[in-house]
Structure formats: C-alpha cells, structure tokens
Design an enzyme around this catalytic site. Structure first.
Site, PDB file in Angstrom:
ATOM      1  N   GLU A 140      -3.903   6.949  11.943  1.00 34.47           N
ATOM      2  CA  GLU A 140      -4.922   5.898  11.422  1.00 34.47           C
ATOM      3  C   GLU A 140      -4.802   4.828  12.301  1.00 34.47           C
ATOM      4  O   GLU A 140      -3.683   4.449  12.875  1.00 34.47           O
ATOM      5  CB  GLU A 140      -4.664   5.517   9.928  1.00 34.47           C
ATOM      6  CG  GLU A 140      -4.858   6.701   8.846  1.00 34.47           C
ATOM      7  CD  GLU A 140      -4.436   6.168   7.424  1.00 34.47           C
ATOM      8  OE1 GLU A 140      -4.305   4.961   7.225  1.00 34.47           O
ATOM      9  OE2 GLU A 140      -4.371   6.963   6.706  1.00 34.47           O
ATOM     10  N   GLU A 164       1.562   9.395   3.552  1.00 34.34           N
ATOM     11  CA  GLU A 164       2.203   8.395   2.775  1.00 34.34           C
ATOM     12  C   GLU A 164       3.103   8.764   1.618  1.00 34.34           C
ATOM     13  O   GLU A 164       3.009   7.965   0.451  1.00 34.34           O
ATOM     14  CB  GLU A 164       1.255   7.260   2.704  1.00 34.34           C
ATOM     15  CG  GLU A 164       0.461   6.645   3.838  1.00 34.34           C
ATOM     16  CD  GLU A 164      -0.424   5.619   3.761  1.00 34.34           C
ATOM     17  OE1 GLU A 164      -0.602   4.733   4.574  1.00 34.34           O
ATOM     18  OE2 GLU A 164      -1.260   5.704   2.732  1.00 34.34           O
TER      19      GLU A 164
END
Length: 1011
Positions: free
Chosen positions: A519, A446
């Site tokens: 994820e 991220e």
C-alpha cells in the site's frame, strides 16, 4: 444432524458438510439453475428473534417480504451500512472480549427460496453453490439441515441430492452477521451482510471433473513449454479421458487414457513453441479435458491457461525471466450502487479504466475477490496478488492501546484459530490457482505476525510451490515477539506507506529479499502528491519493485439527499455508529466509476515509455518488459504559444528495457515565442481495452525563442487620478479602477459600464483543507493564515485614526500610474504584506504582492490573491499545465497547452469538498461570459483556479450538496500553493521542496485586463 447455533463463536466451527474447495473451471454441458433474483426474507435483530421453524416445509413463507439476491440486506432496507476502518463494528455496542460475539445485537437474515428442479437435472447428483455470503450461512432444504460454512469471500457448496423432493422444494438459510470468523474480517471497508454473490444449483452427471490443477510454464529458453495437469474425476469404469491444448481452434498438444471411479489423474503436455502470457501480452490457450463414458455420457472441463513463470532470483521478482515493476492498485469488490455485490460488467468497466491508465497489477484487498475478476485479469492482462481473507486490525489496535495482552491477540500463536485460517488458505488456493494472472499469494493483511500465520504461509507453499508468498505483517515480528524467528513467512519484504527515501536507505543495508509497497501513495480526497518519487526509485534500485496504490475506488454509496438529488454518501451518513467517517474515500476513481483527476498523474507515472524531448531531439526510454516501441505509433506535435504549427509521425524501434535518441523532424525554430513539442505513443490497433489511436504515453519539452528587447515607449491614452478621503480612482479610456482607503483593497474594475469585480481583490494565504491536510493537522499549524486571509487590512487604522494607507499615486514615464497598499496581517507575531498596482493607459493592471517572511510564522498554504466575479463569467480558457487539476507536487502528468472548462465543472466531486481545481504553470487565462466579455489574466507561470465557491465555503461543507447556491465565480491566483501530499493521510506532510520557501522574500506578480 442439526445446526448448533451455540457454536457460532467457536473458531473450530467453520464448516459442516461443506464440499472441499476446487477450481473454478467451466464444464460443458453445464446443468445449472440460477437462483439469483427475488427470495423471501425476514430479518431478526438477534438469533433469539428468528421465527421458530421457518425452515420447515409446512411453514408458509410466501407472505414474507421480498429481497434481491445477490445483494446486501443493508441496501435492501434492513439495517444500515456501516463504515469502520480498524475498530470492530460492535465496539461501544457490546462489551465483549476477543472471541466472543454480541448476544443482543447479532442480526440474522432469514432467506427462503422456492424452486423446481429442471427436467435435465433430475436423476443426477445435485449441489448448491453460494459464491459469497457474509459472514456465514446455515442451510436447510425441505426442513433437512444441510450444513454450515463461514468465510465471507470464498464459495460455500453443499450436496442437496438426498433432501430433494419431486415438484416444489423449499430452500432456507440463516445468514448471521457475525460469527467467530468475523474477528478475522476486520478489513477497512463498509460493513454489510447477506448473500452478496451469485447463488446457483448445479447437477453432476455420472462423468464429472471435480477439480483441475494446472501448471503451465516455459522452458529455460522461454521458447517451448510444459503443461502439467492433474484432474480429480468421478466416472463409471472404462471412461475415456482426452486432454487437449488448443491455440484457437488448433490442437497443439494432447493426451488420452482411461479413468474409473473417483480418481486423481495427471500428466504433462509438451509444446515446442509457445507465446508467453504477461500483463503486456495476455495470450491465452485453452485446455479441454473430455470424459466419455461407455454409455455415451460426456462432459468437458474447460480452462483458459497462460504460459508464464514466476520466480525470485538474486532477490528480484522475475516474470518470464525479466524483472517486473508493479504499477499497482489495491482493489475492493465494490461499486457505489450495490456495494460488494459487483456485477461482471462493473468489474470489466473498472479493469478497462485500469488498463487505460497503465495500471498493470492488482492486490485483492483484503480477501479473495469475485471469481470473475481473475478470469478478466487473465484476459486483459494484470499481475494479481491474491489475498486470503484475514485481517484482525482491531485487535492490533487493542493490543497497542493496552486493552489486551500479546497472548490474547489472534491469530498470533493461538492454535485454536489455525484450522479456520488454513481452511481459508485452501479455499482461495484451490479456486484461483489455475489463473495465470495470479502470481503471488498473500496470507492476509494487518494481523501482526506469529506461528499461525507462518503455518498459513507454509500451507500456501505446500499447495502451490510455483508462486511466492507475501505478507506485510512479517516485518513486525520484532515488536510482536523478538524470540520468534518468523521472517520466513514472506518471500518479499513488504511495507506500507514508507517514504521513498527510507526505502532507499533500507535497501542499502538489506539485500535478502525483493521489496514492494503493498500500500502506498494514499489516495484520500485530493491526494497522490510526490508519487513520482516512488516511480523513479523503482528504476534506480533493482530490489524495489513498485507498489499498490491505496486504493482503486471510493467506498461510497449512491443515495439521495434530503432534496431528492442523487449523491455519494460516506461513513456516518447512514447514522452508522461507530463509524470512521470519510476515511472510506481513498479511490483514484469515484464510487460511480468515474475517473478522478488523480488518474492524470497515475497514468503518467505508470507509463511504460518515457519520452524526454527538447528543441532538437528526443530520448525514448522503453520500460516495457517484452514490447518494443515499434508496437506503437509515435506522433510528435509542435506548438507555438499553445497553438499547433506542425505534426509528424516518427518511426521508433526501442527494444524492451532500453533507450535510444531520435532527432525531431521540425528543424530549428527562429520566430520568437514559446515552443512545446509533445511526443505521444499511440496504439496501432484496437485492443480489448482501448481503440487504435489511444495515447498510452507522452513526454513534452518546452523552450523559448526570445525576441530582442525593446525600449519602453509611452503608451497611448491618458490616465486621470482622483484621491478622496474614502477612495482612490484611476480612469482611462473606457475603463476605471477604484481602491478603498477603508480596506486598502481594489474594489472596482470597470470596462465601459460593466463592473467585473463582485468582491474586493484581496491577499490570500489559505486553501480549503484537503483530507491529507486534516490528517497532518495543517489547519492547526497554519490557522493564523486563514485569519490573515479573512481579516487582513490595509485601510483605516483605529489606533491612529487615519484612513490613508496608500502611497500617493505616481505617474510613470510610460503614462502608467503606480502606488502601493500595505496590509497589516492579524498574526502573532504581527506581519504585513505590500501590494503594488500599476495601471496602464490601455486598461491593464499589473499587480505585485510582496511579503518579507516572519521567521516565527513559518510557511503558509498559499501566497496569492482572491476575488469574486459574476457567476455569468464561468467560461475559463487558459494557457498552462492541464487539462485536469494539478499541483506543484502532482503535475508530472499535466502538459502545457490551451485548455478550457466551466467554473461549475471545476469542483472535483471528492466525497468531502476540499481544495481542488487548481492549475499550475499559467501563462494566461481568460474568464468570460457567454458573449466573450470578462477578464484576461497574465500569471507569469503562477497558479490559479476558478470555482463557484470561496475556500471558506468549501471548507465549511461536509458534502457537495451542502455548498450554497452558485452566486459568483471565485477567482484565486497565486505564486504557489503548497503541495497536496499523499504519502499517507494520517500524518504525512507535504514534502519540504513543495512548500513555499520562506527563507527568502516572497513575490507574486500578475496582470489583468478587461476583454
């Protein structure tokens, strides 16, 4: 040389005098002095408050406080833990721009350790190793500045030789909470600081293996193999080198030679027949490199190795030539007692939990985990995505919110940050490259994308071309800068929390790379609904190769509440500000390592054998990559109405990635009843992670043999009805039922002199919101249904002044009495539901609840009824889907049977109390006291729970310790409760097929009787 503290915010200042990274192999003999234990400690709120000169040998620190090492200082009494997700921990406390550091609030931990060098280490070169320091460390020995290093999650090693003294030595460290690298350590985790992994001093003899690089791969036929080795040594002239590969005690390949001075030596060992390493069969060999100097000094470097090959062909990731499906979890180094200072014992405990629940893969989120993890993954068998320490999520948010421009975002295209990040890439690669469990490198998490991350990917491939590189942020390049063509960063198309149907649609058009979810199925609180959609997609679409649950363990801390009781605490409980509160509770296990009920579903979805039995046969689908079902015992159990009537063992031999059909050995069942056959696959022998007989997979088939219909006969006994202005009563032999005309509710059910209802039986449309409900704003959308549950009335109407809201009781041909109450629901627009009761002479009460949906109100959380019983009625036994809590979108792993629990044990201890304890597919249930008195329910396949608290009480508590004392057993029954969802926890709703269907009238029927 001196330490220049002013450079802490310089991204180019990340190491000074630190040794180059190297492999984490073992050596024999090992000259090591552990420094774990008590150190002397002083805490400063900022660098200006550090005690001047404390590093000097004549400054006596023995009167300082003690602190444990390894440990986080915040868990040792200095400062407080802090939980932040994406926001930086200093947000709101310091007004700084990207790249700057808070001046007045940057705590410094000052450590001092006095030690004496053991006799066998004197006269040798001496080094110190810090396995993990958050976020950076400056080091002195006897007043001499040794060096500096940042990067919280890989080792920092320095040479101490020149600064050592005879006798006592003084080691001093400054550990800063934040440095330049902290801008790239904005992971979703608890924020700590300090020396949190092992520290030790080691000595190097004149012959030493500094580094090993090993590539052990099978040949094209996967029968033989080659082991390419390269060692970096430092030796006297004429030192003999012996390399041997062992299979147990047997030497199966060897090579010899000589080395002198500092040298890089390499070679290849050929092995004719090998046993491959995989997560299913983690077979390890041992490579030993022995150095023998002319004076007799020897050292042997030891590394466990596994032969396996990772490759991508035709956009599919292959392990040893076979397509792999990742049944994974994201893993933080974490435990509830000590945070990220995790012992090897706790790591092993958690890995055993994973193996027992069919998890085969780990992503080290979002940094290199403790070195012990990789050794244990080699041994136990896991596929690991090894993630570099990089996350700048907070800057991502700042960019989207307009606080910074794209050219201020880093790493992005800011070359000033590239050396620091390339150093981190080298640190994780060199430490972990020899572990067969590591099959994919990850650039980080991220941090959007850009040329710097591309340079990191290329560095991974330069250092190790045998493994693919993963990075999720690469798919955001179009947002970041459409002119950059950077899709080469990652070899694998990776996304987070993408719904299964969108993955399916994407792969219809994009076939260039394999696809994984790094994820998915966000496990926050009561979650993981509809997980099976992802599981089945992995076997429908070749390019989708599974995912990694977020995440494995709740990031909560074991502390004591104000009454001294041990409890689990989360963000905000430590007076940490800013904080992101409960969002740290996303584990499929609790912070203390105990399993959550969610694992029942995870284990089933991840099982490698799928069994589909019916009344006569069973289909067995073997999803193992390399293992036949013959490796397991197959046991089939036949039950009638929940009770076992036969058990047989069946020999199966289904090859990997194939299927077969076998007849069931029970014959045709003729006696009326409900039958269930459960087929289990059990370990034949003890494994390192479970004992023989442990169930790894199961399947269940259910069918009914119907009996002939019987004509209705009048039941024995007679009912007496009494209708008064306030109540309606029905009495039979040793029982009575009473209804209130004021509320319209069933207010009393007596057997003999015992009253079973402690509160009226009322319609219920509400559940205590889950974390997912809060994230998708369910309470705001459905708030009227909570009001309807609490304030619906079927009795006195103030507008008409009438109390009689019930139809006059009617006697039926079988002797029973029926009547109906209509409940007015305070909704907008107005709605109503009707509840009819049929009281039988035997004391059984049949209840039917009907609702004609009002289109404008839409669906509801739950459709059922609720009441309170005495807290003494806490023993629950039921015939339905269990044994653990399950919901309409999370019951794949449940099985039909007769189960029992205590009501007080049925509150799943999620960090924040929420809906829990539900069971579906209920045929009957008994709720009794210790003497067997209570109620029996017949629910016709509906749902129910028995808990000590109402939904409102559960919803009103932020922690388990805030729930009121136990006064009742709350019985909640329903036709259906909406699914719990879980694609993510910040907007994803329950899938439509798991909502209540309000396109047609809703009906809930159940019965109860005293026992």
């Amino acid at each position: 040389m001196f330490f220049d503290e002013s450079r802490l915010k310089d991204p180019g200042f990340f190491r000074e005098n630190r040794l180059d990274a190297h492999s984490d192999h073992a050596v024999e003999p090992a000259y090591r002095l552990p420094l774990n234990g008590l150190w002397k400690f002083a805490h400063a709120v900022n660098p200006a408050q550090v005690i001047p000169g404390f590093e000097q040998p004549d400054f006596d620190c023995r009167g300082w406080n003690d602190i444990h090492v390894p440990a986080h200082i915040q868990l040792e009494g200095w400062g407080r833990p802090q939980y932040c997700n994406t926001e930086y921990p200093w947000d709101g406390l310091a007004d700084i721009r990207p790249g700057e550091l808070p001046e007045n609030y940057n705590p410094v931990a000052c450590y001092v350790k006095y030690f004496r060098l053991p006799e066998d280490m004197r006269g040798k070169r001496v080094f110190i190793s810090f396995q993990g320091v958050e976020s950076c460390v400056a080091l002195w020995l006897n007043g001499t500045y040794i060096g500096f290093s940042s990067d919280s999650f890989t080792p920092h090693e320095f040479e101490l030789t020149e600064a050592l003294r005879e006798g006592e030595n003084k080691l001093a460290c400054r550990v800063y909470r934040w440095c330049a690298g902290s801008w790239l350590e904005d992971q979703d985790f608890l924020r700590f600081s300090g020396i949190f992994r092992d520290v030790y001093i080691y000595a190097v003899s004149p012959v030493h293996v500094w580094d090993m690089k090993i590539v052990a791969e099978p040949d094209e036929a996967f029968t033989g193999g080659s082991l390419r080795w390269q060692v970096k040594t430092e030796t006297p002239a004429g030192t003999k080198l012996a390399v041997c590969l062992r299979d147990g005690e047997q030497v199966i390949a060897k090579a010899e030679g000589t080395v002198s001075g500092q040298a890089d030596t390499s070679g290849t060992l050929q092995v004719e027949r090998i046993r491959l390493w995989s997560a299913e069969d983690p077979y390890l060999y041992e490579l030993r490199v022995r150095l023998s100097a002319p004076d007799g000094t020897e050292e042997t470097a030891v590394q466990k190795i596994g032969f396996r090959k990772i490759e991508i062909k035709n956009s599919v990731i292959l392990v040893n030539g076979v397509r792999v499906v990742f049944k994974g979890v994201n893993r933080h180094d974490f435990c509830g007692e000590t945070g990220r200072a995790v012992t090897e014992e706790k790591i092993r405990r958690d890995l055993l939990t994973m193996k027992r629940n069919n998890i085969n893969a780990i992503r080290t989120s979002h940094y290199p985990n403790s070195s012990a993890l990789y050794r244990l993954c080699d041994e136990l068998g896991f596929y690991v995505i090894d993630e570099n320490n990089m996350e700048s999520h907070g800057m991502w948010d700042m960019l989207w919110q307009g606080y910074i421009e794209k050219d201020q975002m880093f790493p992005g295209a800011q070359k000033a940050w590239e050396p620091l990040l390339l150093d981190r890439v080298r640190s994780v690669t060199e430490r972990d490259r020899n572990h067969p469990s590591v099959i994919i490198w990850s650039c980080g998490n991220e941090s959007l994308t850009g040329p710097v991350i591309l340079a990191m990917s290329r560095e991974f491939k330069r250092l190790d071309p045998t493994r693919p590189v993963h990075y999720e942020g690469d798919h955001q390049v179009d947002y970041y800068d459409p002119s950059l063509r950077l899709r080469e960063i990652t070899d694998i198309e990776t996304e987070m929390y993408t719904p299964a149907d969108r993955i399916r649609a994407y792969l219809k058009e994009h076939r260039e790379k394999p696809f994984i979810l790094c994820e998915y199925t966000h496990s926050m609180g009561n979650s993981n609904g509809a997980m099976h959609k992802y599981t089945e997609l992995a076997y429908e679409e070749e390019l989708y190769q599974g995912g990694f649950i977020w995440d494995f363990i709740d990031q909560a801390l074991v502390m004591r509440d104000r009454f001294g009781k041990e409890t689990l605490t989360y963000g905000g409980d430590w007076d940490d500000r800013p904080t992101d509160g409960i969002f740290c509770g996303n584990g499929i296990v609790f912070a203390d390592g105990k399993e959550t009920p969610k694992l029942q579903e995870v284990k089933y979805n991840y099982q490698n054998i799928v069994v589909r039995p019916d009344a006569e046969k069973m289909e067995v689908i073997n999803r193992h990559m390399f293992t036949s079902t013959a490796a397991f015992r197959c046991v089939a159990v036949l039950a009638k109405d929940g009770k076992e009537i036969a058990r047989r063992e069946i020999e199966t031999d289904v090859a990997p990635l194939s299927s077969a059909v076998y007849p069931l050995p029970f014959g045709k069942q003729k006696e009326p009843g409900e039958y269930a056959v459960t087929v289990s696959f059990l370990l034949r022998k003890d494994e390192p992670w479970a004992s023989a007989g442990f169930e790894t997979a199961f399947g269940q088939g259910v069918w009914t043999v119907k009996e002939k219909e019987h004509t209705c006969r009048r039941q024995a006994g007679e009912l007496f009805c009494m209708s008064s202005p306030w109540n309606i009563s029905v009495r039979g032999d040793s029982f009575s039922v009473q209804f209130s005309r004021l509320s319209g509710a069933l207010t009393s059910y007596r057997c003999g002199e015992t009253e079973y209802l402690k509160a009226p039986l009322m319609p219920n449309f509400w559940r205590a919101p889950t974390n997912n409900d809060m994230g998708n704003r369910m309470p705001q959308r459905y708030a009227q249904w909570k009001i309807a549950s609490q304030y619906g009335m079927a009795g006195f109407n103030p507008e008409t002044g009438k109390r009689n809201a019930a139809v006059r009781p009617e006697k039926q041909a079988d002797g029973s009495v029926t009547f109906t109450m209509t409940y007015d629901l305070p909704t907008t627009p107005a709605a109503s539901c009707a509840v009819s009761y049929r009281i039988r002479p035997c004391g059984r009460v049949d209840v039917r609840m009907d609702y004609d949906p009002v289109k404008e109100l839409g669906d509801m959380p739950e459709f059922g009824m609720i009441t309170k019983l005495s807290a003494d009625l806490d023993r629950v036994r039921f015939y339905g889907l269990g044994p653990l809590e399950n919901y309409t979108d999370r019951r794949e792993g449940a099985r039909l049977g007769i189960w029992d629990y205590r009501a007080g044990e049925n509150l799943t201890p999620y960090l924040m109390p929420q809906e829990c304890g539900n069971r579906t597919g209920i045929r009957w249930a008994e709720i009794t006291n210790a003497w067997g008195q209570g109620l029996k329910l017949w629910l016709n396949g509906g749902e129910f729970s028995a808990l000590p608290w109402t939904p409102h009480e559960i919803e009103n508590a932020a922690h388990g310790c805030e729930l009121p004392p136990v006064n009742y057993t709350v019985l909640k029954m329903s036709a259906q409760q909406m699914g719990i969802a879980g694609d993510d926890s910040w907007g994803a709703r329950t899938h439509p097929e798991y909502l209540l269907d309000v396109t047609k009238p809703l009906c809930f029927e159940f019965s109860f009787k005293g026992i």
